[in-house]
Write an enzyme that holds these catalytic residues in place. Sequence first.
Site, PDB file in Angstrom:
ATOM      1  N   LEU A 151       0.838  -1.207   0.000  1.00  0.00           N
ATOM      2  CA  LEU A 151       0.000   0.000   0.000  1.00  0.00           C
ATOM      3  C   LEU A 151       0.866   1.247   0.000  1.00  0.00           C
ATOM      4  O   LEU A 151       0.507   2.282  -0.547  1.00  0.00           O
ATOM      5  CB  LEU A 151      -0.898   0.007   1.240  1.00  0.00           C
ATOM      6  CG  LEU A 151      -1.932  -1.110   1.348  1.00  0.00           C
ATOM      7  CD1 LEU A 151      -2.535  -1.135   2.741  1.00  0.00           C
ATOM      8  CD2 LEU A 151      -3.025  -0.909   0.304  1.00  0.00           C
ATOM      9  N   ALA A 154       7.974   3.194   3.024  1.00  0.00           N
ATOM     10  CA  ALA A 154       8.644   4.312   3.694  1.00  0.00           C
ATOM     11  C   ALA A 154      10.116   3.976   3.861  1.00  0.00           C
ATOM     12  O   ALA A 154      10.590   2.943   3.386  1.00  0.00           O
ATOM     13  CB  ALA A 154       7.976   4.584   5.035  1.00  0.00           C
ATOM     14  N   ALA A 157      10.170   0.854   6.489  1.00  0.00           N
ATOM     15  CA  ALA A 157       9.256  -0.287   6.375  1.00  0.00           C
ATOM     16  C   ALA A 157       8.296  -0.079   5.214  1.00  0.00           C
ATOM     17  O   ALA A 157       8.288   0.974   4.574  1.00  0.00           O
ATOM     18  CB  ALA A 157       8.468  -0.447   7.685  1.00  0.00           C
ATOM     19  N   VAL A 159       4.003  -1.319   3.982  1.00  0.00           N
ATOM     20  CA  VAL A 159       2.734  -1.823   4.510  1.00  0.00           C
ATOM     21  C   VAL A 159       1.989  -2.592   3.417  1.00  0.00           C
ATOM     22  O   VAL A 159       1.854  -2.099   2.289  1.00  0.00           O
ATOM     23  CB  VAL A 159       1.856  -0.666   5.033  1.00  0.00           C
ATOM     24  CG1 VAL A 159       0.523  -1.201   5.552  1.00  0.00           C
ATOM     25  CG2 VAL A 159       2.577   0.101   6.129  1.00  0.00           C
ATOM     26  N   ASP A 305       5.289  13.103  13.157  1.00  0.00           N
ATOM     27  CA  ASP A 305       5.498  12.842  11.735  1.00  0.00           C
ATOM     28  C   ASP A 305       4.189  12.980  10.954  1.00  0.00           C
ATOM     29  O   ASP A 305       3.756  12.052  10.255  1.00  0.00           O
ATOM     30  CB  ASP A 305       6.084  11.444  11.538  1.00  0.00           C
ATOM     31  CG  ASP A 305       6.799  11.303  10.191  1.00  0.00           C
ATOM     32  OD1 ASP A 305       7.018  12.344   9.533  1.00  0.00           O
ATOM     33  OD2 ASP A 305       7.141  10.170   9.814  1.00  0.00           O
TER      34      ASP A 305
END
Length: 520
Positions: A151, A154, A157, A159, A305
């Site tokens: 999806l 970053a 990591a 997702v 963030d």
Amino acid sequence: MAIRALKLVSLAAAGSGFYLYSSKYLDPNDFGAVRVGRAIATTAVITYDYLTSLRSVPYGSQEYAYLKSQVHLRCAERLRDLCCANRGTFIKVGQHLGALDYLLPEEYTRTLKILHSQAPQSSMQEIEQVIREDLGKEIKELFVSFEDTPLGAASLAQVHKAVLQDGRTVAVKVQHPKVQAQSSKDILLMEILLLTVKQIFPDFEFMWLVDEAKKNLPLELDFLNEGRNAEKVAHMLKDFDFLKVPRIYWELSTRRVLLMEFVEGGQVNDRAYMERNSIDVNEISRNLGKLYSEMIFVNGFVHCDPHPGNVLVRKCPATGKAHIILLDHGLYQVLTEKFRLDYCRLWQSLIKADMKRVQKYSRRLGAGDLYPLFACMLTARSWDSVNRGIDRSPVTANEDVEIRTNAATYLPQINQLLNKVPRQMLLLLKTNDLLRGIESALHTRASASSFLNMSRCCIRAVSTYQRSKSHSLYRKAKISLLEALTLWQINLYELFLRLKGSWLGNWVIAFLSRMHHSPY
């Protein structure tokens, strides 16, 4: 001599990974020699560019300003390319710099912003390996379905959307497999390079960046810590019915894998999405301001963030209410009571344009004689606007250009300030700039409602502290009464502003104006 040394370093660094780069079977980023060589070479080229490009041009001339802008742009692009190539920690630090819109030259922030959308992806084989190592099972044993395409990806990591055996749809956050091993070495490398550059440019003060990375990166790499943060902020802000924090599924979460409730929405800066879904832009901006004022001034526990990928909006199908979805809870700043109260009082002084108290609380927060610059950095407003009152007039295009130009002009002083203020301030400045970017995209920047929400939270925070220190029931009652009266005045003023902006308010004002000018 320095220039000759830089040339030699560049050649040596460029050659250090030549064989590895030419290999089709090895990922050069797995090898420290390549990562170090690339970083040294980029730093050397950037330093050489600054040393040589401006030395023959009269300082302060138009040509100097033009050439300096070109050097900034070239070096920002080199830094961006280095971050993309070395990935992981480098992208994380580059994203931090790209968020400092009103603190760094525009050439850098504009160039580095793309790192939020150009983070690298791990392969499915790597994702399977991390899940196997941490959860002890294969993906097909844990999930009915698991989407190969992430999806989002970053710096640390990515997702994936998946469905558990019991039918629950989840978001699976999986850490890039090599980040843990590389992060500490990358931070050490950055520290050495920044110290080296400082020997050549004494005004170059970016050690605060390394200090922040040292402190925050281990926390961000621990997904169990992120899960605890998510639950803490959800409980802390449970009275805000417009806030949605995805639930954590602890039974399938580890330090490198985090399972969460899957929640969809559009990015918070996407006006077109909000218009298509009949979501009130002003309501979203107002509620986002409420969230962050509550976190900063009242609770001292701040999600740091809030870039658009981490703040989503949606219209709840059941109630029709607009929700704000807060994602990525790895980076939080905990504020001490003393810092939080001084920060409250500083913002109260800025809103009231009380310059004596602005100076007082800026100094208490470490700004010293640079308090005017500090006030401008906090508000992203010119010194003239700060003196007049930041709630008196909207930000004009000319003022915005002035602020961005001054960020380049006063870069040494800004870096000096960033090294002097408490470490807690650094992430707040980044958070402020990210929130301003969202407000700018929504065209709601410097709205009256944002200052009113801040004022409410500051008053509540200071009053709560005063009551806690008072042992007299009479004194406590007096503090509470004054708090209630001040909040009532703010509510009344907000009601006046809403009526003034409504068709009814405009009709009343026009009617009274006609009555005033009537000959009868």
